[in-house]
Design an enzyme around this catalytic site. Structure first.
Site, short mmCIF file in Angstrom:
data_model
loop_
_atom_site.label_atom_id
_atom_site.label_comp_id
_atom_site.label_asym_id
_atom_site.label_seq_id
_atom_site.Cartn_x
_atom_site.Cartn_y
_atom_site.Cartn_z
N ASP A 1 -2.99 5.23 13.88
CA ASP A 1 -4.27 4.63 14.26
C ASP A 1 -4.67 5.01 15.68
O ASP A 1 -3.90 5.63 16.42
CB ASP A 1 -4.21 3.10 14.12
N ASP B 1 1.21 -11.16 12.74
CA ASP B 1 0.49 -11.64 11.56
C ASP B 1 0.77 -10.78 10.33
O ASP B 1 0.08 -10.89 9.32
CB ASP B 1 -1.02 -11.67 11.86
N HIS C 1 0.46 -7.48 10.08
CA HIS C 1 -0.33 -6.26 9.91
C HIS C 1 0.55 -5.01 10.00
O HIS C 1 1.59 -5.02 10.64
CB HIS C 1 -1.52 -6.20 10.89
N GLU D 1 -5.31 -5.52 9.10
CA GLU D 1 -5.14 -6.94 9.40
C GLU D 1 -5.08 -7.74 8.09
O GLU D 1 -5.41 -7.22 7.02
CB GLU D 1 -6.34 -7.41 10.24
P1 PGA Z 1 4.60 -3.89 18.85
O1 PGA Z 1 3.36 -3.77 17.88
O2 PGA Z 1 5.60 -2.87 18.40
O3 PGA Z 1 4.06 -3.60 20.20
O4 PGA Z 1 5.13 -5.29 18.71
C1 PGA Z 1 3.56 -3.61 16.52
C2 PGA Z 1 2.23 -3.69 15.79
O5 PGA Z 1 1.36 -4.45 16.23
O6 PGA Z 1 2.09 -3.03 14.77
#
Ligand code: PGA
Length: 261
Positions: free
Chosen positions: A73, A142, A144, A149
């Site tokens: 992304d 959450d 995702h 999301e």
């Molecule tokens: P993080 O993010 O590795 O910084 O916890 C993971 C994500 O939001 O996919």
């Protein structure tokens, strides 16, 4: 779905790097699929894996010369040279330190004049190289995956999305904790794009992810917890730190520890 539990973040990172290296080293080229192809994430979780892979590359244990990558992304409207763009992240933390041919690196362009075309072209580019061998990802608190999301279709493809308020708050740590500086849109591969890969590996570190891991492993498949789509994949692996398992039943935790000991 396989769940590998590691006591520490360093052990989790090393295991993830070993799996990536073994996929590359065991890759068998065909005319339709000439190069090993990886899907890659940004975020704080994969940093340890990238460090371990850089070291393995320097030690001659793995080479990225014949590897193609597709990132998950990118923010919409953020300059690629901005220190928090995912382009900057990937080059600063990984690509600049390994022997990859930069023309084999693919990252969505969040400044493309036609974002829909950009996303459709990304899907086509993945198909043209014969698909993805291993998609590596993290998860959000959450549940995702990439910027898919809660509520995203479990069949979703690469597209432009709006970030939820939760994600904007979580990511504001990279933008001086100023919510107004966090981009509100992103381009992201879909959950279907991720689960089309031959193998999917998700890294889950820390207590903040415990609820998401509980849903991923013990919950039912639901668009409200996008990571649960992995339950329908025939080769998916979650590597979790012990503290990310805080919401698993004791029996589940012991079962997976036993399986992998
Ligand atoms: P993080 O993010 O590795 O910084 O916890 C993971 C994500 O939001 O996919």
């Amino acid at each position: 779905m396989e769940l590998i539990i590691k006591e520490t973040y360093d052990q989790l990172s090393l295991k993830a790097a070993e799996i990536v290296a073994s996929v590359i080293n065991n890759f068998v080229a065909t005319p339709e699929h000439p190069k090993c192809t990886l899907g890659l994430p940004t975020g704080s979780t994969p940093l340890g894996m990238y460090k371990a892979l850089i070291k393995m590359n320097q030690q001659g244990k793995v080479s990225f010369k014949n590897v193609i990558t597709f990132n998950m992304d990118e923010y919409v409207g953020l300059d690629v040279n901005h220190p928090e763009s995912y382009h900057s992240f990937m080059f600063n933390n990984f690509f600049n330190h390994i022997d990859i041919d930069k023309s084999n690196v693919h990252i969505l362009n969040g400044n493309a004049p036609d974002l829909e075309k950009e996303c459709n072209d990304y899907e086509k580019a993945i198909k043209e190289v014969g698909g993805i061998d291993l998609f590596v990802g993290g998860i959000g608190n959450d549940g995702h995956i990439a910027f898919n999301e809660p509520g995203s279709s479990l069949n979703s493809r690469t597209r432009c999305v709006k970030l939820t308020h939760d994600t904007i708050i979580a990511n504001s740590r990279f933008f001086d904790f100023d919510l107004s500086k966090v981009p509100v849109r992103a381009v992201t591969v879909g959950i279907g794009t991720v689960t089309d890969a031959q193998r999917v590996m998700i890294l889950v570190n820390g207590h903040a992810k415990a609820r998401a891991l509980h849903h991923a492993v013990e919950g039912g498949v639901s668009q409200m917890w996008p990571v649960t789509a992995l339950q329908l994949h025939n080769h998916s692996t979650i590597i979790a730190s012990e503290d990310a398992c805080d919401e698993l039943k004791v029996g589940t935790f012991r079962y997976y520890l036993d399986l992998n000991s």
